[in-house]
Design a protein around this motif. Sequence first.
Motif, PDB file in Angstrom:
ATOM      1  N   UNK A   1       3.647  28.472  -1.701  1.00  0.00           N
ATOM      2  CA  UNK A   1       2.266  28.602  -2.150  1.00  0.00           C
ATOM      3  C   UNK A   1       1.580  29.822  -1.539  1.00  0.00           C
ATOM      4  N   UNK A   2       2.319  30.652  -0.816  1.00  0.00           N
ATOM      5  CA  UNK A   2       1.790  31.905  -0.267  1.00  0.00           C
ATOM      6  C   UNK A   2       1.518  32.864  -1.435  1.00  0.00           C
ATOM      7  N   UNK A   3       0.262  33.304  -1.597  1.00  0.00           N
ATOM      8  CA  UNK A   3      -0.048  34.172  -2.748  1.00  0.00           C
ATOM      9  C   UNK A   3       0.736  35.484  -2.738  1.00  0.00           C
ATOM     10  N   UNK A   4       1.252  35.886  -1.591  1.00  0.00           N
ATOM     11  CA  UNK A   4       2.039  37.126  -1.499  1.00  0.00           C
ATOM     12  C   UNK A   4       3.499  36.919  -1.900  1.00  0.00           C
ATOM     13  N   UNK A   5       3.893  35.671  -2.078  1.00  0.00           N
ATOM     14  CA  UNK A   5       5.316  35.373  -2.336  1.00  0.00           C
ATOM     15  C   UNK A   5       5.499  34.873  -3.770  1.00  0.00           C
ATOM     16  N   UNK A   6       6.300  35.559  -4.574  1.00  0.00           N
ATOM     17  CA  UNK A   6       6.562  35.042  -5.919  1.00  0.00           C
ATOM     18  C   UNK A   6       7.368  33.740  -5.855  1.00  0.00           C
ATOM     19  N   UNK A   7       7.047  32.829  -6.756  1.00  0.00           N
ATOM     20  CA  UNK A   7       7.733  31.538  -6.856  1.00  0.00           C
ATOM     21  C   UNK A   7       8.418  31.555  -8.217  1.00  0.00           C
ATOM     22  N   UNK A   8       9.752  31.587  -8.226  1.00  0.00           N
ATOM     23  CA  UNK A   8      10.441  32.023  -9.445  1.00  0.00           C
ATOM     24  C   UNK A   8      11.450  31.009  -9.985  1.00  0.00           C
ATOM     25  N   UNK A   9      11.338  30.781 -11.280  1.00  0.00           N
ATOM     26  CA  UNK A   9      12.398  30.137 -12.055  1.00  0.00           C
ATOM     27  C   UNK A   9      12.804  31.150 -13.113  1.00  0.00           C
ATOM     28  N   UNK A  10      14.007  31.694 -13.045  1.00  0.00           N
ATOM     29  CA  UNK A  10      14.343  32.831 -13.911  1.00  0.00           C
ATOM     30  C   UNK A  10      14.131  32.602 -15.412  1.00  0.00           C
ATOM     31  N   UNK A  11      14.256  31.356 -15.888  1.00  0.00           N
ATOM     32  CA  UNK A  11      13.988  31.097 -17.313  1.00  0.00           C
ATOM     33  C   UNK A  11      12.494  31.141 -17.628  1.00  0.00           C
ATOM     34  N   UNK A  12      11.642  31.058 -16.609  1.00  0.00           N
ATOM     35  CA  UNK A  12      10.197  30.925 -16.862  1.00  0.00           C
ATOM     36  C   UNK A  12       9.440  32.198 -16.505  1.00  0.00           C
ATOM     37  N   UNK A  13       9.575  32.681 -15.275  1.00  0.00           N
ATOM     38  CA  UNK A  13       8.780  33.829 -14.831  1.00  0.00           C
ATOM     39  C   UNK A  13       9.643  34.870 -14.098  1.00  0.00           C
ATOM     40  N   UNK A  14      10.686  35.385 -14.791  1.00  0.00           N
ATOM     41  CA  UNK A  14      11.580  36.351 -14.134  1.00  0.00           C
ATOM     42  C   UNK A  14      10.846  37.620 -13.698  1.00  0.00           C
TER      43      UNK A  14
END
Lengths: 350, 350
Positions: free
Chosen positions: A104-117
């Motif tokens: 949940x750190x706004x500086x860190x991307x949280x990624x699911x490659x099928x969704x928000x690559x």
Amino acid sequence: MANNKQYHVAVVGVTGAVGQKMLGMLEQIDFPVEKLYPLASKRSAGKTVTFKGESVEIIEATPDAFEGVDIALFSAGGSVSKQLAHEAVQRGAVVVDNTSAFRMDPEVPLVVPEVNPEDIQKHKGIIANPNCSTIQMVVALEPIRQKYGLNRVIVSTYQSVSGAGNDAVEELKDQSQALLNGEDPETNILPVKSEPNHYPIAFNALPQIDVFEDNHYTFEEMKMINETKKIMHDSELKVAATCVRLPFFYSHAESIYIEIDGDDISIEDLQNTLKDQPGVVLEDDINNQVYPTPLSAEGKTDVFVGRIRKDLDVANGFHFWVVSDNLLKGAAWNSVQIAQQLIQQPGGLK
Amino acid sequence: MANNKQYHVAVVGVTGAVGQKMLGMLEQIDFPVEKLYPLASKRSAGKTVTFKGESVEIIEATPDAFEGVDIALFSAGGSVSKQLAHEAVQRGAVVVDNTSAFRMDPEVPLVVPEVNPEDIQKHKGIIANPNCSTIQMVVALEPIRQKYGLNRVIVSTYQSVSGAGNDAVEELKDQSQALLNGEDPETNILPVKSEPNHYPIAFNALPQIDVFEDNHYTFEEMKMINETKKIMHDSELKVAATCVRLPFFYSHAESIYIEIDGDDISIEDLQNTLKDQPGVVLEDDINNQVYPTPLSAEGKTDVFVGRIRKDLDVANGFHFWVVSDNLLKGAAWNSVQIAQQLIQQPGGLK
């Protein structure tokens, strides 16, 4: 792959349930590993893991252990990530972190490659891998959201014990055998090892995964709620979750209710929307009793969707059932997919 | 009890999981049984059951077996009820039927004594006992509905194998032991004995209970939807259900979302509404990890409620977790409660 570059890859928490699967996924896709750094606690240092048929010695995870590492896959618990992820980044590694430490750190991307690559490219050294139960849900929801919009999600989960680690897997085995023998089960791990009370999971259901928050939701439930909004970049999306631990070993299942835009969408429309999506397998043929189950999804990297139904009262409401292997797409495979996308970026790893 | 009248009581399907529990409940509340008629299929005739310490011979369930019976508790499957319930009524019995045979018949009251006891008096010989998963839900919902109104219900169930009968209980034991031994499990009963495909239930979850309807819901799901509306006399109530069979032996659990009237209701308001209701036990203390589970509810006649939370987006929405023993409140105990109310009516049984 566009180039023939090979990478120095660390797996932190290599002896754990997810760490072991990370090695398996790296092998399975023939990830260009020049050198493997199997890192773990001091207790495991000196033991070995097998990677691509070779025995590799486990090293204690210390700051200096990351010297020379290009990509570090972390899955050794939040406190280890908090302690060592920045050390790895300082030494030049890109970290893919499979704990809740930075999600949940706004500086860190949280990624699911099928969704928000596309979010991968925004990283500043750390990319977070979402919670297992979040990942499989957003993989199933994203194609629907893209096509029809998404206003509301209510999910009730059916989660396997492997999400609580190898100790929980052993506990389910031991308790099951004890109860089948007519003996009292020993309770040491579930629902949450660090909590004062432990209850049997064998032949039972525990409506607690992780600790309780002040709002009466568990941390697991809040992860599903907050991570879904972050991954989909939609802070207005209504998400509610109830998370339940159940007596099976692998895969999580989810009963999901959604409200979309438009009230003339059919079951077939949703089936067609999902059936050719990467990472999604539609298993929805009621006439032949076809639907996914935890056992049928075990060992597979896809997210399986079935039981699609239209709500009988709310015209834009749908219900369905989603199953995926929590250690693979829910953890190891998603992390390795992120690593794969990192090295396939124009310009390679940076 | 107001009078000392004793009754001739038949239990149809006395060798089944629910039939056995019906005997236990009649004993436990010291129901005024003058003569017990243990009825079952021809196959079981001549065997015996034990009731109040005495051995009683099982009689084949034929039309003439109901001669002299005052109250007949049926739990031998829908086809037996369709065949014999009217025969019993013609011979002077009042039938309490625990199958789906007559539940949606507009001439037949569908009764949960904590919810709509007044409907008992409208009977014309047959009173229907609702589906197990419906009963525990409406017991928990009714006090809330009475106080705050109820607009919408979305439920995902976690149902034990005993709802599919003794064979399913044995199947779960056998499959669990086989899998612990590393052997392949035999699959003969679940999800639905009469359907072509059978899948392992041990260490698994099956999103099918009963057969599929044309609208893609299962019959179990439609029972929950239609029966809830009938019991609450509210055809406008929005109800949706997803029903899942899980590897535990007794009790059903339910993750329930509701929308009520009023958006300034607190968790404490709902807790206070439920905590002194007959048949309801509030087990909701997150600071001490108190919530109901299938194992903790087993063998008890109450409906247990915990995990009450306010929806984070919808002001009039709440989530909670309800557990009850499916063979007791979900079946045998509810039927015996109906019989008890029948004989306690002014004027007694009629």
